[in-house]
Design a protein around this motif. Structure first.
Motif, PDB file in Angstrom:
ATOM      1  N   LEU A   1      -5.144   5.436  -0.706  1.00 59.97           N
ATOM      2  CA  LEU A   1      -5.428   6.036  -2.012  1.00 59.97           C
ATOM      3  C   LEU A   1      -5.778   7.512  -1.865  1.00 59.97           C
ATOM      4  CD1 LEU A   1      -6.076   5.923  -5.050  1.00 59.97           C
ATOM      5  CD2 LEU A   1      -8.349   5.057  -4.440  1.00 59.97           C
TER       6      LEU A   1
ATOM      7  N   SER B   1      -6.531   0.357   2.553  1.00 54.04           N
ATOM      8  CA  SER B   1      -5.998   0.643   1.225  1.00 54.04           C
ATOM      9  C   SER B   1      -6.728   1.816   0.578  1.00 54.04           C
ATOM     10  CB  SER B   1      -6.112  -0.606   0.341  1.00 54.04           C
ATOM     11  OG  SER B   1      -5.321  -1.655   0.860  1.00 54.04           O
TER      12      SER B   1
ATOM     13  N   LEU C   1      -3.113  -0.892  -5.612  1.00 53.30           N
ATOM     14  CA  LEU C   1      -3.451  -0.413  -4.275  1.00 53.30           C
ATOM     15  C   LEU C   1      -4.770  -0.990  -3.791  1.00 53.30           C
ATOM     16  CD1 LEU C   1      -2.576   1.461  -1.984  1.00 53.30           C
ATOM     17  CD2 LEU C   1      -3.721   3.340  -3.155  1.00 53.30           C
TER      18      LEU C   1
ATOM     19  N   ALA D   1       2.605   1.534  -3.555  1.00 54.53           N
ATOM     20  CA  ALA D   1       1.666   1.966  -4.592  1.00 54.53           C
ATOM     21  C   ALA D   1       1.245   3.416  -4.381  1.00 54.53           C
ATOM     22  CB  ALA D   1       0.448   1.047  -4.610  1.00 54.53           C
ATOM     23  N   GLY D   2       1.088   3.826  -3.126  1.00 63.41           N
ATOM     24  CA  GLY D   2       0.754   5.226  -2.851  1.00 63.41           C
ATOM     25  C   GLY D   2       1.866   6.172  -3.248  1.00 63.41           C
TER      26      GLY D   2
ATOM     27  N   PRO E   1       0.811  -1.223   0.000  1.00 61.78           N
ATOM     28  CA  PRO E   1       0.000   0.000   0.000  1.00 61.78           C
ATOM     29  C   PRO E   1       0.845   1.274   0.000  1.00 61.78           C
ATOM     30  CG  PRO E   1      -0.885  -1.594   1.553  1.00 61.78           C
ATOM     31  CD  PRO E   1       0.435  -2.127   1.105  1.00 61.78           C
TER      32      PRO E   1
END
Length: 297
Positions: A270, A266, A243, A198-199, A195
């Motif tokens: 985002l 998650s 994510l 991806a963030g 997470p």
């Protein structure tokens, strides 16, 4: 003719002594001696009696059969036995079941597999390939900026590019973009802290999208031109996918909840990634990247 001598021996009466002085018993129906109390015609075992009482299978009293008749206290269950009796978990098992791997109240991993929860098909393999492509792309661009590999600009060239593109604090902007691309891309490939990885890449690519989009008025999606945002749009979308879906079981996060069943955490990451991208844009660059698109003038 001579007469046969008469058999003067009389049958020994039941309960009388034999000439040898031993006590004997004879069955009145069969005429044979009884060698055991169980050989009596009635099949019952004689009970104790006095010498003057008539002999036979009569019982002097009933045999005790219950705890009360034997003078014993009734068995009282313990507190633990009462708790297990009231718990439906122990209805069909004497040994308490082991707790699930996901915590108290959750089914264990074998039980989840039997219920069909583990039937993911090729989903984990597909997520692994997606992580390799997306993470590898960010690592590629990050190494171009950091080391100058793959015909890249290197640190000095990246800092000059950021300064010429209207970014304030060009050195800080360069550090942030390289950390996001190399660090976030590497963690995506490994499937570690997915997470956050991806963030990070989502925030970096959104800033790149706004930078290129704001160069020329109008929607700049077409690829092949300097201000086209087609690649940035695809990378941002795949970062959002990873994510929200998690890295899958072919990752270092395979034992984490977000690996296969990401939830509100998650989604919160985002929102934070989008907020970080917008805040960084206004702080380090400024301006409206949507100038000339629809109502944004």
């Amino acid at each position: 003719m001579t007469e046969k001598p008469k058999d003067t021996s009389a049958p020994i009466a039941e309960g009388t002594a034999s000439p040898t002085g031993e006590q004997s018993a004879v069955s009145s129906s069969t005429g044979r001696g009884v060698t055991s109390p169980y050989d009596l015609p009635t099949g019952e075992m004689p009970r104790l009696h006095s010498d003057t009482a008539p002999r036979g299978p009569e019982l002097s009293k009933d045999v005790p059969r219950t705890d009360e008749e034997l003078g014993l206290d009734p068995e009282i269950p313990s507190v633990g036995e009462q708790a297990r009796a009231n718990d439906p978990t122990y209805a069909y098992a004497s040994i308490p079941p082991a707790p699930g791997a996901g915590g108290p109240g959750e089914p264990s991993r074998p039980l989840r597999r039997r219920n069909g929860d583990a039937r993911r098909g090729t989903l984990d393999l597909g997520l692994f390939v997606l992580r390799l492509v997306v993470g590898g792309t960010f690592i590629y661009h990050g190494l171009q900026k950091l080391t100058g590999w793959f015909n890249g600009s290197g640190l000095d060239g990246t800092r000059d590019m950021m300064a010429g593109g209207g970014w304030d604090h060009a050195t800080l902007s360069t550090i942030l973009v390289i950390a996001g691309e190399v660090g976030g891309g590497g963690l995506l490939v490994l499937g570690l802290a997915t997470p956050l990885a991806a963030g990070a890449v989502l925030a970096v690519i959104l800033d790149a999208w706004m930078w290129k989009q704001g160069m020329i008025p109008g929607f700049q999606y077409k690829s092949g031109v300097k201000s086209g945002v087609e690649l940035e749009s695809i990378l941002a979308g795949t970062a959002v996918v990873l994510l929200l879906t998690g890295p899958g079981r072919l990752s270092f996060d395979r034992n984490r909840g977000w690996a296969t069943r990401p939830a509100f955490g998650s989604f919160a990451v985002l929102i934070l990634a989008i907020a970080a991208a917008i805040g960084t844009w206004y702080w380090l660059h400024g301006g409206n990247p949507l100038t000339g698109i629809g109502p944004f003038n």
